[in-house]
Design a protein around this motif. Structure first.
Motif, PDB file in Angstrom:
ATOM      1  N   ASN A   3       0.360  -3.104   6.812  1.00  0.00           N
ATOM      2  CA  ASN A   3       0.581  -3.894   5.468  1.00  0.00           C
ATOM      3  C   ASN A   3       1.442  -3.059   4.767  1.00  0.00           C
ATOM      4  N   LEU A   4       2.514  -2.603   5.094  1.00  0.00           N
ATOM      5  CA  LEU A   4       3.476  -1.652   4.734  1.00  0.00           C
ATOM      6  C   LEU A   4       4.846  -2.375   4.777  1.00  0.00           C
ATOM      7  N   TYR A   5       6.049  -2.072   3.902  1.00  0.00           N
ATOM      8  CA  TYR A   5       7.216  -2.296   4.178  1.00  0.00           C
ATOM      9  C   TYR A   5       8.001  -1.031   4.385  1.00  0.00           C
ATOM     10  N   MET A  62       8.034   4.127   3.627  1.00  0.00           N
ATOM     11  CA  MET A  62       7.097   3.188   3.602  1.00  0.00           C
ATOM     12  C   MET A  62       6.395   2.948   2.047  1.00  0.00           C
ATOM     13  N   ILE A  63       6.251   1.578   1.759  1.00  0.00           N
ATOM     14  CA  ILE A  63       5.871   1.094   0.357  1.00  0.00           C
ATOM     15  C   ILE A  63       4.826   0.171   0.547  1.00  0.00           C
ATOM     16  N   LYS A  64       3.626  -0.017  -0.391  1.00  0.00           N
ATOM     17  CA  LYS A  64       2.827  -1.131  -0.278  1.00  0.00           C
ATOM     18  C   LYS A  64       3.362  -2.315  -0.827  1.00  0.00           C
ATOM     19  N   PRO A  65       3.153  -3.502  -0.255  1.00  0.00           N
ATOM     20  CA  PRO A  65       3.411  -4.701  -0.856  1.00  0.00           C
ATOM     21  C   PRO A  65       3.555  -4.915  -2.330  1.00  0.00           C
ATOM     22  N   GLU A  66       2.274  -4.657  -2.941  1.00  0.00           N
ATOM     23  CA  GLU A  66       2.263  -4.933  -4.479  1.00  0.00           C
ATOM     24  C   GLU A  66       3.086  -3.965  -5.337  1.00  0.00           C
ATOM     25  N   VAL A  67       3.476  -2.668  -4.618  1.00  0.00           N
ATOM     26  CA  VAL A  67       4.329  -1.699  -5.392  1.00  0.00           C
ATOM     27  C   VAL A  67       5.615  -2.280  -5.379  1.00  0.00           C
TER      28      VAL A  67
END
Length: 274
Positions: free
Chosen positions: A213-215, A186-191
């Motif tokens: 709020n994660l992808y 999983m990864i943060k949108p801004e990253v």
């Protein structure tokens, strides 16, 4: 993302490269327009802030108030302008290498070389899915029943074969100096945006978890790439070589036909990546 200075200083080279990639030229022209406005607004804000500093030194309260209002208005305009300009820049692809072969599809591909001879069978060969299902090691029917289309089970020898292939790849690369990593999936949108994986329609390819709020990542590189973000690495510690393993998640919205059969182009798969 393309270097802004490259676009400004060598617009014709950029135009030619983008045309070769079949990019709509209106996007580039719109960027030039926005970039010109952005630079003008940046200069305007610098002048207004310098004026405010001078007025503060002179204790000219009334003029300072007026200037603050101008600055606030300009900053609000700048936010929208900066976002549109950055979004547009993010959607311009890298330029192709010189001498590369350009085409519109597989029919334009060129065979550079062929190694060995193709096997000739004295019987009608079966594809991997037919073999896998007959051996009971691949089960896409039950995968669809449990999770929907484009999911499947690897069972028994199928699961063991995957683990064997993963171990084979990792062991080989560790001997070459690669450090094995099992990263977050999983990864943060801004990253993710910083990795350039939410631009140009790629967002539609991702699975998003709004509550958190994660992808979900589409590849282990997506979270290994930013592993050292906001760090400064010493030159003597370079290069850093990693081999990552992770489950990957993709919608594969644009895939269809022969590319989606069996366990190809599925929504979830495992991958070893350098």
């Amino acid at each position: 993302m393309l270097d802004v200075n490259l676009i400004r200083k060598n617009p014709e080279k950029v135009r030619e490269g983008l045309k070769a990639k079949h990019v709509e030229m209106g996007l580039l022209e719109r960027f030039f327009e926005l970039d010109e406005r952005w630079r003008a607004m940046t200069e305007k804000l610098d002048i207004l802030r310098a004026r405010l500093n001078q007025l503060s030194k002179e204790r000219n309260v009334e003029e300072a108030k007026k200037t603050k209002i101008e600055i606030k208005k300009a900053e609000e305009e700048m936010v929208g302008l900066d976002k549109e300009r950055t979004d547009l820049l993010s959607n311009l692809p890298n330029l192709p290498a010189e001498g590369w072969l350009f085409g519109h599809g597989e029919e334009d591909n060129k065979i550079v070389r062929a190694v060995g001879e193709k096997t000739k069978f004295d019987f009608e060969p079966r594809d991997y899915l037919t073999l896998g299902e007959s051996l009971g090691i691949i089960d896409v029917a039950r995968g669809a029943k449990v999770a929907g289309s484009r999911f499947g089970y690897l069972v028994g020898a199928g699961a063991l074969l995957e683990f064997a292939l993963v171990n084979f790849a990792i062991n080989r690369l560790v001997k070459k100096g690669f450090v094995p990593v099992i990263p977050p999936v999983m990864i943060k949108p801004e990253v993710y945006t910083g990795m350039g994986r939410l631009q140009g329609g790629q967002e539609e390819e991702r699975y998003y978890l709004p509550k958190d709020n994660l992808y979900l990542v589409g590849s282990s590189e997506h979270t290994i790439g930013p592993m050292h973000m906001e760090e400064i690495l010493k030159e003597e510690d370079l290069p850093r070589r990693y081999v990552g393993f992770s489950s990957c998640f993709r919608r594969e919205a644009g895939s269809y036909g022969k590319d989606t059969k069996g366990i190809l182009r599925v929504h979830q798969f495992d991958k070893v990546e350098m």
